[in-house]
Each structure stands twice: as C-alpha cells, then as structure tokens.
Design a protein around this motif. Sequence first.
Motif: not given
Length: 243
Positions: A58-83
Amino acid sequence: MTVWYEGRLAGFDLETTGVDVETDRIVTACTVQCGGKQPTQSFTWMADPGIDIPEGAAKVHGITTERARAEGRPAAEVVEQLVAALTECVLAGQPIVAMNASFDLTILDREARRHGVQPLTDVVGRDLRVIDPRVLDKQIDQRRKGQRTLTALCQHYKVPLDGAHSADADAIAACRVAWRLGSTVPRLGRMSIDDLHQAQIKWAESQGRSLAAYFARTPGKESWADGVRTEWPLIPVQRGGGA
C-alpha cells in the motif's frame, strides 16, 4: 514501412498486493494506447483483490485494503475486462509494452485462471508481441551500474515519469522508454517486431541465468539463485498453480 516504435504501442502495467506471481493479486491496472500519430487512449481499473493488501504494498501504490474494498470492482470483472482490452490491442497488431513483462503478464494469467477467465495467451496465441524496456536496456547496456527500475530508466533516458507506481503513469512511461530505445539504438529500431520479440526471449533467458550465477557466488544471496526465473514474457503455469 513503419518501424515498430513509430506505430501504435499498447502500454500495460499492474500494481499488486505483492511480488509473488502465483499468489498475489491485482489492485490497479492500466492499458494505454499511444503513438502511431493517433490520440492517446488510456483505461484504468481498481479491483477489490479479495485479500488484504499488505502495508508495504500500500505504501508503494497508495491503495489500502479499505479503499480497495470501498472503491474497487470485483476482481473477476476487472480481470475479464483487462484481458479483453489487451486482446483487442494484440489483434489490432499492437505490441504490448510492459516493464518487467514476465511479472505483469504472469500475474494476469494466474488471476484469469483463478477467476475462470480465459487467459490472454489462450485467446491470442502466437499473435502476442511484447516489448520489455527492462530486457532491452539490460541487453544494450550490460555494463551500466545501478538500478534497472522504471524510475531509473526514465532518468537515464530522459523520459518524463509523473506519479511513479501508479499503473497509468508507469504504463505510459514504459512506452516512452521503449520509443526512446527504438529511436536511438539502431540495432533495436531496425528489427521487425517479430524478430524483436523472439530476440527478447533469448536475451531474458541469458539475463536470468547471469543473475542466478551472480546470486550463487555472492555470500548471503546463494539461496536466491533458485528463485530466478528465465522464462519471458510469461512464466508457464505450474501443476497446481494459479490458486
């Protein structure tokens, strides 16, 4: 005929929960299409990785667990769109530019398998072409001392890097370094993208073997030698891997 560095390039970068390609997860991702005398287009994602993000990461990229849970999209959705985004770039004939490509592409591969998404290499097969500024730099300037991080390469090649360790900034910076290498090193610039891709497979293997040999003869680092991987641009999945 357009040389590879004057065509459209597809930058790709991930920020993750750590550096283990088999177990760590994507936190943020970016693809950026630039060059080719067309406007730059970038796409970014933030994922809820489904596991805690260590404080060090988190210190490297600035994204904490709390922020990822609050703002992040489901990992499977992100991976599918990224591929899907990278597939579109590859099928359009754009090389993927990634700093230390075997890390980012392997993480993406394992995440795809983890979430039931068809991996990029299974989709595009032999059409995948990759440009890795780290591999290119180590090949053309083998004796230079110091770090070979993206930040160090940007400083060495006088390339702007705004916001290091954010996926979007790193993706565009990798493209800029690749362009600089192609436009200033004739033996790289005049290679076809097919030949350059194949050459990097051999160069990365040689560089990995050299690093392993260095660790093996360095007191206190001998055990590190066994962990050096020489495959590029993707570390093949191991039996039982991708968990």
